[in-house]
Write a protein that holds these residues in place. Structure first.
Motif, PDB file in Angstrom:
ATOM      1  N   ASP A  99      -3.740   9.051  49.441  1.00  0.00           N
ATOM      2  CA  ASP A  99      -4.141  10.452  49.474  1.00  0.00           C
ATOM      3  C   ASP A  99      -5.045  10.666  48.266  1.00  0.00           C
ATOM      4  O   ASP A  99      -4.562  10.930  47.172  1.00  0.00           O
ATOM      5  CB  ASP A  99      -2.911  11.360  49.422  1.00  0.00           C
ATOM      6  CG  ASP A  99      -3.267  12.834  49.500  1.00  0.00           C
ATOM      7  OD1 ASP A  99      -4.345  13.155  50.052  1.00  0.00           O
ATOM      8  OD2 ASP A  99      -2.486  13.666  49.006  1.00  0.00           O
ATOM      9  N   GLY A 100      -6.348  10.507  48.468  1.00  0.00           N
ATOM     10  CA  GLY A 100      -7.272  10.523  47.347  1.00  0.00           C
ATOM     11  C   GLY A 100      -7.070   9.244  46.541  1.00  0.00           C
ATOM     12  O   GLY A 100      -7.165   8.154  47.061  1.00  0.00           O
ATOM     13  N   GLU A 101      -6.740   9.367  45.269  1.00  0.00           N
ATOM     14  CA  GLU A 101      -6.433   8.205  44.440  1.00  0.00           C
ATOM     15  C   GLU A 101      -4.949   7.877  44.454  1.00  0.00           C
ATOM     16  O   GLU A 101      -4.544   6.776  44.100  1.00  0.00           O
ATOM     17  CB  GLU A 101      -6.883   8.467  42.991  1.00  0.00           C
ATOM     18  CG  GLU A 101      -8.374   8.527  42.804  1.00  0.00           C
ATOM     19  CD  GLU A 101      -9.028   7.181  43.064  1.00  0.00           C
ATOM     20  OE1 GLU A 101      -8.529   6.162  42.553  1.00  0.00           O
ATOM     21  OE2 GLU A 101     -10.043   7.142  43.780  1.00  0.00           O
ATOM     22  N   SER A 102      -4.107   8.830  44.852  1.00  0.00           N
ATOM     23  CA  SER A 102      -2.657   8.656  44.803  1.00  0.00           C
ATOM     24  C   SER A 102      -2.150   7.816  45.971  1.00  0.00           C
ATOM     25  O   SER A 102      -2.786   7.705  47.007  1.00  0.00           O
ATOM     26  CB  SER A 102      -1.952  10.009  44.826  1.00  0.00           C
ATOM     27  OG  SER A 102      -2.332  10.778  43.720  1.00  0.00           O
ATOM     28  N   LEU A 103      -0.963   7.262  45.792  1.00  0.00           N
ATOM     29  CA  LEU A 103      -0.286   6.480  46.815  1.00  0.00           C
ATOM     30  C   LEU A 103       0.913   7.288  47.296  1.00  0.00           C
ATOM     31  O   LEU A 103       1.711   7.766  46.490  1.00  0.00           O
ATOM     32  CB  LEU A 103       0.175   5.147  46.219  1.00  0.00           C
ATOM     33  CG  LEU A 103       0.865   4.169  47.143  1.00  0.00           C
ATOM     34  CD1 LEU A 103      -0.125   3.630  48.168  1.00  0.00           C
ATOM     35  CD2 LEU A 103       1.453   3.028  46.338  1.00  0.00           C
TER      36      LEU A 103
END
Length: 187
Positions: A99-103
Motif C-alpha cells: 500500500d504505497g511504500e508500506s507492507l
C-alpha cells in the motif's frame, strides 16, 4: 592474526571509501553508508584494496579486527550490489500486499498488520501475494526488518502456517496420536 581481519577488502572503481575520526563512509552507485568504528583500527588503501590492521595483539583488538573488516566489506557490497531477504507466507487466506511504500499483512488476525519501511528499505511482493522481498543496501537493516516481519506471525509448529524465511525448513510436530490412529473406544 585474524584470518578474516587480514584479508583485504576489494573496492571496485565506482566505490569510494573514506575513514576519518572513527567513522567509515562508503559511497557507491546504490547509495552511501556510514558507520562508527573503533578509532584504534588502522586503514590503508592501495590498488583497489583496503587493508585493516590492529595496533596490538590484545584480546579486544583481536576481537575488533575481524569484525571491522567484515562490517566494511558488507558496506562495500551493499553500495555495489545491495541486499535482499526473502520471506514466504503460508496459510489459507494469508497474504501480503503493498500500500504505497508500506507492507500490509493479512495473516489471520482480525485486523491487517501494517509495516512501514525504515529509510533505505523497500518491499517487493510477488503476484501471488505470498512472497515478500526486503531490499536495501544496509545488510543489518535488511535482516532486522525481515526478522520483524517474521515476528508478526512465526510459523506454527503443527501446520506450518505463518511467515518464514525463504528456504527455511520448519520441523512439524505430530498431532495427537489418538487422532492419527483414528482411535477412541468403539461403541
Amino acid at each position: 592474526m585474524s584470518r578474516i581481519g587480514r584479508m583485504p577488502v576489494e573496492v571496485p572503481p565506482q566505490v569510494s571509501v573514506k575513514v576519518a575520526d572513527g567513522e567509515v563512509t562508503v559511497k557507491g552507485p546504490k547509495g552511501e553508508l556510514r558507520r562508527q568504528i573503533s578509532p584504534e583500527m588502522g586503514f590503508s588503501q592501495e590498488d583497489g584494496r583496503l587493508s585493516i590492521s590492529r595496533p596490538s595483539d590484545a584480546k579486544p583488538h583481536r576481537a575488533l579486527h575481524g569484525l571491522t573488516r567484515s562490517l566494511v566489506a558488507n558496506m562495500v557490497e551493499g553500495v555495489t550490489k545491495g541486499y535482499e531477504r526473502g520471506l514466504e507466507i503460508s496459510g489459507v487466506g494469508y497474504r501480503a500486499e503493498k500500500d504505497g511504500e508500506s507492507l500490509v499483512l493479512r495473516v489471520g488476525f482480525s485486523h491487517p498488520v501494517i509495516i512501514k519501511p525504515r529509510p533505505g528499505i523497500n518491499f517487493d511482493v510477488d503476484a501471488k501475494n505470498t512472497s515478500i522481498k526486503v531490499i536495501g543496501i544496509d545488510k543489518e537493516m535488511v535482516g532486522q526488518t525481515a526478522a520483524e516481519i517474521r515476528r508478526v506471525r512465526p510459523p506454527d509448529a503443527y501446520k506450518g502456517k505463518g511467515i518464514r524465511y525463504a528456504g527455511e525448513h520448519i520441523k512439524l510436530k505430530p498431532g495427537k496420536a489418538g487422532k492419527a490412529v483414528g482411535g477412541g473406544k468403539a461403541k
